[in-house]
Design a protein around this motif. Structure first.
Motif, PDB file in Angstrom:
ATOM      1  N   PHE A 194       0.816  -1.199   0.000  1.00 13.53           N
ATOM      2  CA  PHE A 194       0.000   0.000   0.000  1.00 13.53           C
ATOM      3  C   PHE A 194       0.857   1.260   0.000  1.00 13.53           C
ATOM      4  O   PHE A 194       1.908   1.325   0.614  1.00 13.53           O
ATOM      5  CB  PHE A 194      -0.920   0.040   1.233  1.00 13.53           C
ATOM      6  N   SER A 195       0.365   2.286  -0.687  1.00 12.70           N
ATOM      7  CA  SER A 195       0.988   3.590  -0.634  1.00 12.70           C
ATOM      8  C   SER A 195       0.686   4.225   0.710  1.00 12.70           C
ATOM      9  O   SER A 195      -0.434   4.156   1.207  1.00 12.70           O
ATOM     10  CB  SER A 195       0.432   4.470  -1.771  1.00 12.70           C
ATOM     11  N   ASP A 196       1.674   4.860   1.315  1.00  9.45           N
ATOM     12  CA  ASP A 196       1.470   5.470   2.634  1.00  9.45           C
ATOM     13  C   ASP A 196       0.813   6.837   2.541  1.00  9.45           C
ATOM     14  O   ASP A 196       0.374   7.388   3.540  1.00  9.45           O
ATOM     15  CB  ASP A 196       2.825   5.623   3.344  1.00  9.45           C
ATOM     16  N   SER A 197       0.734   7.388   1.329  1.00 18.76           N
ATOM     17  CA  SER A 197       0.306   8.775   1.204  1.00 18.76           C
ATOM     18  C   SER A 197      -1.197   8.935   1.031  1.00 18.76           C
ATOM     19  O   SER A 197      -1.734   9.994   1.306  1.00 18.76           O
ATOM     20  CB  SER A 197       1.020   9.441   0.016  1.00 18.76           C
ATOM     21  N   ILE A 198      -1.921   7.899   0.558  1.00 17.18           N
ATOM     22  CA  ILE A 198      -3.351   8.042   0.284  1.00 17.18           C
ATOM     23  C   ILE A 198      -4.112   6.862   0.873  1.00 17.18           C
ATOM     24  O   ILE A 198      -4.557   5.978   0.143  1.00 17.18           O
ATOM     25  CB  ILE A 198      -3.627   8.135  -1.228  1.00 17.18           C
ATOM     26  N   PRO A 199      -4.278   6.805   2.212  1.00 16.12           N
ATOM     27  CA  PRO A 199      -4.993   5.659   2.775  1.00 16.12           C
ATOM     28  C   PRO A 199      -6.504   5.729   2.574  1.00 16.12           C
ATOM     29  O   PRO A 199      -7.200   4.742   2.757  1.00 16.12           O
ATOM     30  CB  PRO A 199      -4.647   5.737   4.260  1.00 16.12           C
ATOM     31  N   LYS A 200      -7.021   6.910   2.213  1.00 13.12           N
ATOM     32  CA  LYS A 200      -8.464   7.107   2.143  1.00 13.12           C
ATOM     33  C   LYS A 200      -8.812   7.820   0.841  1.00 13.12           C
ATOM     34  O   LYS A 200      -8.239   8.862   0.531  1.00 13.12           O
ATOM     35  CB  LYS A 200      -8.914   7.928   3.348  1.00 13.12           C
ATOM     36  N   LEU A 201      -9.733   7.236   0.067  1.00 11.59           N
ATOM     37  CA  LEU A 201     -10.130   7.821  -1.208  1.00 11.59           C
ATOM     38  C   LEU A 201     -11.623   8.080  -1.231  1.00 11.59           C
ATOM     39  O   LEU A 201     -12.417   7.263  -0.773  1.00 11.59           O
ATOM     40  CB  LEU A 201      -9.786   6.885  -2.369  1.00 11.59           C
ATOM     41  N   ARG A 202     -11.990   9.228  -1.781  1.00 10.13           N
ATOM     42  CA  ARG A 202     -13.368   9.555  -2.075  1.00 10.13           C
ATOM     43  C   ARG A 202     -13.359  10.180  -3.470  1.00 10.13           C
ATOM     44  O   ARG A 202     -13.059  11.359  -3.639  1.00 10.13           O
ATOM     45  CB  ARG A 202     -13.959  10.532  -1.041  1.00 10.13           C
ATOM     46  N   TRP A 203     -13.690   9.387  -4.475  1.00 10.34           N
ATOM     47  CA  TRP A 203     -13.642   9.829  -5.870  1.00 10.34           C
ATOM     48  C   TRP A 203     -15.024   9.776  -6.503  1.00 10.34           C
ATOM     49  O   TRP A 203     -15.832   8.905  -6.191  1.00 10.34           O
ATOM     50  CB  TRP A 203     -12.744   8.911  -6.698  1.00 10.34           C
ATOM     51  N   CYS A 204     -15.271  10.695  -7.428  1.00 11.97           N
ATOM     52  CA  CYS A 204     -16.469  10.625  -8.249  1.00 11.97           C
ATOM     53  C   CYS A 204     -16.112  11.006  -9.677  1.00 11.97           C
ATOM     54  O   CYS A 204     -15.144  11.738  -9.918  1.00 11.97           O
ATOM     55  CB  CYS A 204     -17.583  11.520  -7.705  1.00 11.97           C
ATOM     56  N   PHE A 205     -16.880  10.481 -10.609  1.00 15.91           N
ATOM     57  CA  PHE A 205     -16.665  10.761 -12.029  1.00 15.91           C
ATOM     58  C   PHE A 205     -18.018  11.015 -12.669  1.00 15.91           C
ATOM     59  O   PHE A 205     -18.957  10.244 -12.487  1.00 15.91           O
ATOM     60  CB  PHE A 205     -15.967   9.584 -12.713  1.00 15.91           C
ATOM     61  N   ARG A 206     -18.091  12.110 -13.438  1.00 17.49           N
ATOM     62  CA  ARG A 206     -19.357  12.502 -14.052  1.00 17.49           C
ATOM     63  C   ARG A 206     -19.550  11.712 -15.349  1.00 17.49           C
ATOM     64  O   ARG A 206     -19.366  12.221 -16.462  1.00 17.49           O
ATOM     65  CB  ARG A 206     -19.370  14.012 -14.317  1.00 17.49           C
TER      66      ARG A 206
END
Length: 295
Positions: A2-14
């Motif tokens: 795992f990358s240590d820099s982005i443990p949490k993602l909230r993404w959306c795409f239109r």
């Protein structure tokens, strides 16, 4: 892994306004598993194919950016209850994410502090009921919410605000059942959400105070994030809290990705499947609205 820099993602795409080119569609299709490709190809309308494909691309982008798994080596599978996960070996998989799509958006929520954390997300487009009144629609949906929840949904005087409240509770319930992987076969009246205020979140905030009771028992190990992507789309994220899956209470808004960002790092294909493109391009975008015949 795992990358240590982005443990949490909230993404959306239109995805609703995405008009894919031949290159974009065939490039995206090049990373799909055969069964995924077949499933997306079976959709009758372009809008549904785009929504489903966008969700698969969000998962693959997360697997690359967080886990550094090359697109060509990613294997997406489903649990016995249909929840997708990234296969990394026998009895091993990354399950700390979930996807959803509705209306104009596809979304992904991921908590990668622990790869097997239970996370669920649901997005809903807020719209008027089709061919019925709000009160009639609520009557048909009466079994989906508890009396306490209906009391909150019915609080606003304005019917549009009532629809906002309705979809707010619907998102919360779906986010939880998706997190535990049981689907909507569950009796939703077993779930009751308690809110500190009846009004829905503001457009620029993430509401963290809502709590869940299951069969009347408070679920202290679950937290919920409620927010809006835009004025017509609400979203809820359910996260199971354990000693192995700490969750910092931060206002993490969904970040909207551009088409370029979604497709970044997706490898080019040497032999694009043009038949797959022609199949997609020949479909209508969405169902045609039925017009009332002249009297």
């Amino acid at each position: 892994m795992f990358s240590d820099s982005i443990p949490k993602l909230r993404w959306c795409f239109r995805c609703g306004s995405w008009t894919p080119t031949e290159r974009e569609w065939t490039k995206a299709a090049g990373v799909l598993l055969p069964e995924e490709k077949e499933r997306i190809g079976r959709f009758v309308y372009q809008k549904d194919a785009k929504s489903c494909l966008s969700g698969r691309l969000l998962i693959r982008k997360a697997a690359w950016e967080i886990c550094k798994i090359p697109y060509q080596k990613q294997q997406l599978k489903r649990t016995d209850t249909g929840k997708p996960y990234v296969f990394t070996g026998p009895s091993v998989g990354i399950r700390a994410f979930n996807v959803s799509h509705s209306g104009d958006f596809a979304v992904l929520a991921g908590n990668f502090d622990h790869p097997t954390a239970n996370v669920g997300v649901d997005v809903m487009k807020i719209e008027w009921p089709s061919r019925t009144t709000v009160s009639e629609y609520f009557h048909t949906m009466r079994r989906q919410f508890t009396p306490s929840e209906w009391h909150i949904i019915q609080q606003p005087r304005d019917e549009w605000q009532k629809m906002h409240a309705f979809y707010r509770f619907w998102c919360l319930k779906e986010s939880y059942v998706k997190a535990i992987g049981v689907g909507l076969g569950m009796d939703l009246q077993r779930l009751e959400f308690h809110t500190e205020r009846w009004n829905t979140p503001n457009m620029d905030e993430v509401l963290l105070s809502t709590r869940l009771h299951v069969d009347g028992i408070p679920q202290q190990d679950w937290m919920f994030e409620e927010s809006y992507i835009d004025e017509h789309h609400c979203v809820a994220v359910a996260v199971h809290l354990t000693s192995q899956t700490p969750h910092e209470l931060t206002n993490t808004k969904f970040v909207e990705l551009t088409t370029e960002e979604l497709l970044k790092n997706v490898p080019e294909v040497d032999s694009p499947d043009l038949d797959y493109w022609y199949q997609y391009a020949s479909k209508e975008e969405r169902p045609r609205r039925q017009t009332k015949p002249p009297s």
